[in-house]
Design a protein around this motif. Structure first.
Motif, PDB file in Angstrom:
ATOM      1  N   TYR A   1       0.860  -1.173   0.000  1.00 19.89           N
ATOM      2  CA  TYR A   1       0.000   0.000   0.000  1.00 19.89           C
ATOM      3  C   TYR A   1       0.902   1.230   0.000  1.00 19.89           C
ATOM      4  O   TYR A   1       1.917   1.247   0.687  1.00 19.89           O
ATOM      5  CB  TYR A   1      -0.877  -0.054   1.257  1.00 19.89           C
ATOM      6  CG  TYR A   1      -2.015   0.906   1.282  1.00 19.89           C
ATOM      7  CD1 TYR A   1      -2.997   0.886   0.307  1.00 19.89           C
ATOM      8  CD2 TYR A   1      -2.132   1.839   2.301  1.00 19.89           C
ATOM      9  CE1 TYR A   1      -4.071   1.763   0.340  1.00 19.89           C
ATOM     10  CE2 TYR A   1      -3.195   2.718   2.348  1.00 19.89           C
ATOM     11  CZ  TYR A   1      -4.154   2.675   1.366  1.00 19.89           C
ATOM     12  OH  TYR A   1      -5.217   3.546   1.397  1.00 19.89           O
TER      13      TYR A   1
ATOM     14  N   TYR B   1       1.102   4.012   1.388  1.00 19.98           N
ATOM     15  CA  TYR B   1       1.446   4.780   2.582  1.00 19.98           C
ATOM     16  C   TYR B   1       2.782   4.371   3.186  1.00 19.98           C
ATOM     17  O   TYR B   1       3.350   5.103   3.987  1.00 19.98           O
ATOM     18  CB  TYR B   1       0.344   4.677   3.629  1.00 19.98           C
ATOM     19  CG  TYR B   1      -0.898   5.478   3.288  1.00 19.98           C
ATOM     20  CD1 TYR B   1      -0.990   6.215   2.110  1.00 19.98           C
ATOM     21  CD2 TYR B   1      -1.980   5.514   4.143  1.00 19.98           C
ATOM     22  CE1 TYR B   1      -2.122   6.947   1.789  1.00 19.98           C
ATOM     23  CE2 TYR B   1      -3.121   6.244   3.829  1.00 19.98           C
ATOM     24  CZ  TYR B   1      -3.176   6.964   2.656  1.00 19.98           C
ATOM     25  OH  TYR B   1      -4.301   7.690   2.355  1.00 19.98           O
TER      26      TYR B   1
ATOM     27  N   ILE C   1       1.790  -2.857  12.306  1.00 21.00           N
ATOM     28  CA  ILE C   1       2.257  -2.410  10.993  1.00 21.00           C
ATOM     29  C   ILE C   1       2.202  -3.552   9.980  1.00 21.00           C
ATOM     30  O   ILE C   1       1.724  -3.384   8.857  1.00 21.00           O
ATOM     31  CB  ILE C   1       3.698  -1.848  11.084  1.00 21.00           C
ATOM     32  CG1 ILE C   1       3.710  -0.514  11.826  1.00 21.00           C
ATOM     33  CG2 ILE C   1       4.322  -1.693   9.699  1.00 21.00           C
ATOM     34  CD1 ILE C   1       5.099  -0.027  12.195  1.00 21.00           C
TER      35      ILE C   1
ATOM     36  N   TYR D   1      -0.048  -3.087   4.588  1.00 23.27           N
ATOM     37  CA  TYR D   1       0.673  -2.193   5.510  1.00 23.27           C
ATOM     38  C   TYR D   1      -0.301  -1.245   6.199  1.00 23.27           C
ATOM     39  O   TYR D   1      -1.258  -0.750   5.606  1.00 23.27           O
ATOM     40  CB  TYR D   1       1.703  -1.352   4.731  1.00 23.27           C
ATOM     41  CG  TYR D   1       2.255  -0.222   5.567  1.00 23.27           C
ATOM     42  CD1 TYR D   1       3.332  -0.435   6.401  1.00 23.27           C
ATOM     43  CD2 TYR D   1       1.657   1.032   5.565  1.00 23.27           C
ATOM     44  CE1 TYR D   1       3.819   0.573   7.198  1.00 23.27           C
ATOM     45  CE2 TYR D   1       2.133   2.052   6.370  1.00 23.27           C
ATOM     46  CZ  TYR D   1       3.213   1.815   7.178  1.00 23.27           C
ATOM     47  OH  TYR D   1       3.676   2.816   7.987  1.00 23.27           O
ATOM     48  N   ARG D   2      -0.055  -1.003   7.452  1.00 22.95           N
ATOM     49  CA  ARG D   2      -0.746   0.071   8.166  1.00 22.95           C
ATOM     50  C   ARG D   2       0.230   0.694   9.155  1.00 22.95           C
ATOM     51  O   ARG D   2       1.262   0.109   9.482  1.00 22.95           O
ATOM     52  CB  ARG D   2      -2.016  -0.424   8.843  1.00 22.95           C
ATOM     53  CG  ARG D   2      -1.817  -1.538   9.816  1.00 22.95           C
ATOM     54  CD  ARG D   2      -3.157  -2.048  10.317  1.00 22.95           C
ATOM     55  NE  ARG D   2      -2.914  -3.184  11.193  1.00 22.95           N
ATOM     56  CZ  ARG D   2      -3.840  -3.815  11.842  1.00 22.95           C
ATOM     57  NH1 ARG D   2      -5.094  -3.462  11.713  1.00 22.95           N
ATOM     58  NH2 ARG D   2      -3.558  -4.821  12.621  1.00 22.95           N
ATOM     59  N   SER D   3      -0.089   1.879   9.609  1.00 19.13           N
ATOM     60  CA  SER D   3       0.780   2.612  10.521  1.00 19.13           C
ATOM     61  C   SER D   3       0.720   1.997  11.916  1.00 19.13           C
ATOM     62  O   SER D   3      -0.184   1.227  12.218  1.00 19.13           O
ATOM     63  CB  SER D   3       0.344   4.079  10.584  1.00 19.13           C
ATOM     64  OG  SER D   3       0.442   4.663   9.302  1.00 19.13           O
TER      65      SER D   3
ATOM     66  N   LEU E   1      -3.736   4.046  14.788  1.00 20.44           N
ATOM     67  CA  LEU E   1      -4.881   4.464  13.986  1.00 20.44           C
ATOM     68  C   LEU E   1      -4.805   5.961  13.696  1.00 20.44           C
ATOM     69  O   LEU E   1      -5.127   6.405  12.594  1.00 20.44           O
ATOM     70  CB  LEU E   1      -6.189   4.125  14.710  1.00 20.44           C
ATOM     71  CG  LEU E   1      -7.469   4.546  14.010  1.00 20.44           C
ATOM     72  CD1 LEU E   1      -7.603   3.890  12.645  1.00 20.44           C
ATOM     73  CD2 LEU E   1      -8.673   4.212  14.892  1.00 20.44           C
TER      74      LEU E   1
ATOM     75  N   GLU F   1      -2.171   7.829  13.158  1.00 18.11           N
ATOM     76  CA  GLU F   1      -1.275   8.077  12.021  1.00 18.11           C
ATOM     77  C   GLU F   1      -1.938   7.670  10.710  1.00 18.11           C
ATOM     78  O   GLU F   1      -1.795   8.355   9.700  1.00 18.11           O
ATOM     79  CB  GLU F   1       0.055   7.349  12.202  1.00 18.11           C
ATOM     80  CG  GLU F   1       1.061   7.701  11.118  1.00 18.11           C
ATOM     81  CD  GLU F   1       2.416   7.071  11.318  1.00 18.11           C
ATOM     82  OE1 GLU F   1       3.027   6.687  10.291  1.00 18.11           O
ATOM     83  OE2 GLU F   1       2.892   6.964  12.459  1.00 18.11           O
ATOM     84  N   ASP F   2      -2.669   6.555  10.712  1.00 14.39           N
ATOM     85  CA  ASP F   2      -3.398   6.151   9.503  1.00 14.39           C
ATOM     86  C   ASP F   2      -4.404   7.225   9.096  1.00 14.39           C
ATOM     87  O   ASP F   2      -4.554   7.536   7.915  1.00 14.39           O
ATOM     88  CB  ASP F   2      -4.131   4.818   9.719  1.00 14.39           C
ATOM     89  CG  ASP F   2      -3.218   3.623   9.573  1.00 14.39           C
ATOM     90  OD1 ASP F   2      -2.201   3.723   8.858  1.00 14.39           O
ATOM     91  OD2 ASP F   2      -3.540   2.574  10.168  1.00 14.39           O
TER      92      ASP F   2
ATOM     93  N   LYS G   1      -2.580  10.255   7.553  1.00  9.89           N
ATOM     94  CA  LYS G   1      -2.144   9.952   6.187  1.00  9.89           C
ATOM     95  C   LYS G   1      -3.329   9.956   5.218  1.00  9.89           C
ATOM     96  O   LYS G   1      -3.210  10.416   4.081  1.00  9.89           O
ATOM     97  CB  LYS G   1      -1.395   8.620   6.156  1.00  9.89           C
ATOM     98  CG  LYS G   1      -0.018   8.725   6.803  1.00  9.89           C
ATOM     99  CD  LYS G   1       0.737   7.448   6.719  1.00  9.89           C
ATOM    100  CE  LYS G   1       2.124   7.451   7.264  1.00  9.89           C
ATOM    101  NZ  LYS G   1       2.750   8.607   7.751  1.00  9.89           N
ATOM    102  N   THR G   2      -4.473   9.471   5.676  1.00 10.89           N
ATOM    103  CA  THR G   2      -5.667   9.477   4.833  1.00 10.89           C
ATOM    104  C   THR G   2      -6.136  10.910   4.576  1.00 10.89           C
ATOM    105  O   THR G   2      -6.443  11.282   3.436  1.00 10.89           O
ATOM    106  CB  THR G   2      -6.786   8.646   5.492  1.00 10.89           C
ATOM    107  OG1 THR G   2      -6.325   7.300   5.651  1.00 10.89           O
ATOM    108  CG2 THR G   2      -8.049   8.658   4.651  1.00 10.89           C
TER     109      THR G   2
END
Length: 175
Positions: free
Chosen positions: A42, A44, A119, A145-147, A150, A152-153, A156-157
């Motif tokens: 992903y 990000y 992550i 992938y995720r930060s 939540l 931080e996600d 980024k969104t």
């Protein structure tokens, strides 16, 4: 299963900042896990403060290295940041402290490990996805992938809304 090794190969300056790499933990990986496929799944992953160093063409793609700062400790009391390097060595992940403040307790190391789990989605089983997509199973693809948080996600969104990708990159770097 994780092996925690604190202080064995690091040194800290007077302020507690790490100046040499120190192995924080070694994590056993689920079957067919691919660091490269999980990190690069992903876009990000390419935003600050993440750093992905792809493996050389002569090596397997999972020999890439993922590095990023991870916050640990108690918010507003004893909060610290460690810069952690994540490398896949066969069926294990090595988490190495390469900067920031070295964790001094197993609770702090556990906080870092927990964020790496988030992550890389190490607790997620992509078996049902793989049943529909055999090629993904062969490549080890299926974890997105995720930060580490939540929050931080969400940041980024939001920085990606009504914005070109280059603008999103600039905003995240400035944050």
């Amino acid at each position: 299963v994780r092996t925690v090794s604190r202080g064995s190969s690091s040194s800290a300056d007077e302020g507690g900042a790490n100046t040499r790499p120190a192995l924080l933990a070694t994590l056993d990986l689920p079957p067919r896990f691919s660091l490269a496929q999980s990190i690069c799944s992903y876009g990000y992953f390419g935003l600050a403060p993440n750093q992905w160093e792809a493996a050389p063409d002569t090596e397997h793609e999972d020999r890439g290295i993922f590095t990023r700062p991870i916050a640990y400790g108690t918010r507003n009391k004893e909060e610290h940041a460690a810069v952690v390097r994540v490398e896949q060595i066969d069926a294990t992940l090595q988490l190495t402290l390469v900067g920031g403040t070295e964790p001094t307790t197993s609770k702090h190391v556990d906080q870092i490990v927990s964020q790496i789990h988030r992550i890389l989605r190490l607790d997620f089983s992509p078996e049902s996805f793989w049943a529909m997509h055999p090629e993904a199973k062969k490549r080890g693809f299926g974890r997105t992938y995720r930060s580490p948080s939540l929050f931080e996600d969400l940041v980024k969104t939001l920085t990606n809304c009504n914005m070109k990708w280059s603008g999103t990159c600039v905003m995240n770097k400035k944050l």
